[in-house]
Motif scaffolding. Structure first.
Motif, PDB file in Angstrom:
ATOM      1  N   ASP A 305       0.839  -1.188   0.000  1.00 36.78           N
ATOM      2  CA  ASP A 305       0.000   0.000   0.000  1.00 36.78           C
ATOM      3  C   ASP A 305       0.882   1.249   0.000  1.00 36.78           C
ATOM      4  O   ASP A 305       2.112   1.156  -0.030  1.00 36.78           O
ATOM      5  N   ALA A 307       1.602   3.386   2.293  1.00 33.68           N
ATOM      6  CA  ALA A 307       2.513   3.474   3.439  1.00 33.68           C
ATOM      7  C   ALA A 307       3.717   2.553   3.250  1.00 33.68           C
ATOM      8  O   ALA A 307       4.850   2.912   3.594  1.00 33.68           O
ATOM      9  N   ASP A 308       3.478   1.363   2.702  1.00 35.89           N
ATOM     10  CA  ASP A 308       4.581   0.441   2.439  1.00 35.89           C
ATOM     11  C   ASP A 308       5.558   1.045   1.440  1.00 35.89           C
ATOM     12  O   ASP A 308       6.782   0.971   1.626  1.00 35.89           O
ATOM     13  N   GLU A 310       6.092   4.155   0.764  1.00 37.80           N
ATOM     14  CA  GLU A 310       6.845   5.255   1.387  1.00 37.80           C
ATOM     15  C   GLU A 310       7.958   4.712   2.266  1.00 37.80           C
ATOM     16  O   GLU A 310       9.082   5.238   2.271  1.00 37.80           O
ATOM     17  N   ALA A 311       7.677   3.637   2.993  1.00 37.26           N
ATOM     18  CA  ALA A 311       8.694   3.036   3.862  1.00 37.26           C
ATOM     19  C   ALA A 311       9.828   2.439   3.041  1.00 37.26           C
ATOM     20  O   ALA A 311      11.009   2.550   3.409  1.00 37.26           O
TER      21      ALA A 311
END
Length: 353
Positions: A305, A307-308, A310-311
């Motif tokens: 997703d 957030a993943d 971005e990480a």
């Protein structure tokens, strides 16, 4: 694992499994191999629904094509399931050295004749010169492949490691299914110019080096790097060099934290990242063992997703890798690394894809 989805290679190419199996390491450049395990790995890939097998006529001086032939012969009907992609053009000497590349039309047809014999088949599914021959216009090389298509010996034109301008010239000569080129979290150079042109022209990407030759597989350690033998290509690769490896493995450590948070392996999150870059990208995984293949196939179930992503970007920012993806001699042969795809000299070096 769910059934392997499929993706289309270009607007005119074949439909293939969303992950392909790169077979080079079963014959060359990565140290000792186990023939029985290699064949078992090809069979396991076919059983899982992998349809794309990638090879080169110069991998082990024909050994890899013969290996694929034997693997397919052992499974009646598997040749109809498998789509075989072949790279040609690399010139070698009896000691295994590389002498450059030959893209002359007569050479293209000669290479194809030998590949058809070694593979034990009446056609090659995707045929591509491994590196641009600087002395032969791409139109002549691709034109020869098109003549092989017209004669029924080849099904589709492919390209390998060429720049945006060369892709344009090739696509103006004949329909191009895909460009095979290195693409991974550590090698993102195609994003600025080459990938947009491929998408404009309806040319897919088959991405090799998605685990950076094992560097971001999660299985490479500093100790293993030091133990690489002289026959292993990576022992001479800039990203595995003593001055660069600590920096690169630190990136892997950061990526591992993201993978652990999702309950997946480092290899799976790295492959999933490439899979997620677009439906027109098909990663090639270079598994030489069934367990590594199974791990790679697990990436198909990984959903990343926002957030993943971005990480992952924080862990491995674009351009963060230390060292070039090849040594200077081989980098000089990469049309993909030259502005506008201009060609250079004929000197050659080990080709790891």
């Amino acid at each position: 694992m769910t059934a392997i989805p499929t993706r289309l290679l270009g607007t005119t190419g074949p439909r293939v499994s969303a992950l392909g199996l790169g077979c080079m390491g079963m014959s060359a450049l990565y140290g000792p191999v186990d023939r029985k395990e290699s064949i078992a790995t090809i069979h396991a890939a076919l059983d899982a629904g992998v349809t794309l097998l990638d090879t080169g006529d110069f991998y082990g001086m024909g050994h890899n094509e013969l290996l694929i032939r034997d693997a397919l012969d052992a499974r009646p009907g598997s040749r109809d399931q498998a789509l075989v992609s072949v790279k040609f053009g690399a010139l070698r000497d009896p000691a295994g050295g590389f002498l450059g590349y030959d893209g002359r039309p007569a050479a293209v047809k000669n290479f194809a004749a030998y590949s058809l014999q070694r593979l034990g088949t009446d056609h090659i599914d995707v045929y591509r010169i491994a590196r641009l021959d600087p002395d032969v216009p791409i139109e002549e090389t691709v034109g020869a492949v098109q003549e092989l298509i017209d004669a029924g010996y080849v099904r589709h034109v492919g390209l390998s490691e060429v720049g945006a301008e060369t892709v344009r010239r090739a696509a103006a000569t004949a329909p191009v299914a895909d460009l095979q080129i290195e693409y991974s979290l550590l090698s993102r150079g195609i994003e600025d110019g080459i990938l947009p042109v491929c998408r404009e022209l309806g040319v897919s990407v088959t991405a090799y080096g998605v685990l950076s030759r094992g560097l971001i597989s999660g299985h490479m350690t500093r100790e293993r790097v030091r133990e690489l033998g002289a026959q292993d290509f990576r022992a001479h690769s800039p990203r595995f060099a003593a001055e660069n490896v600590d920096r690169n493995l630190a990136l892997v450590d950061a990526l591992r934290e993201v993978a652990d948070g999702k309950g997946v392996s480092v290899a799976q999150i790295a492959i999933a990242w490439v899979l997620g870059r677009g439906e027109d990208i098909v990663p090639l995984v270079g598994a030489r063992r069934r367990d590594r293949l199974a791990e790679s196939l697990g990436a198909l179930d990984v959903v990343l997703d926002a957030a993943d992503l971005e990480a992952i970007e924080r862990a491995v920012p674009a351009g963060a890798a230390a060292g070039e993806r090849y040594g200077p001699e081989q980098m000089a042969m990469l049309d993909s690394e030259r502005a506008g795809g201009r060609s250079g000299g004929r000197s050659g070096g080990p080709s790891a894809a």
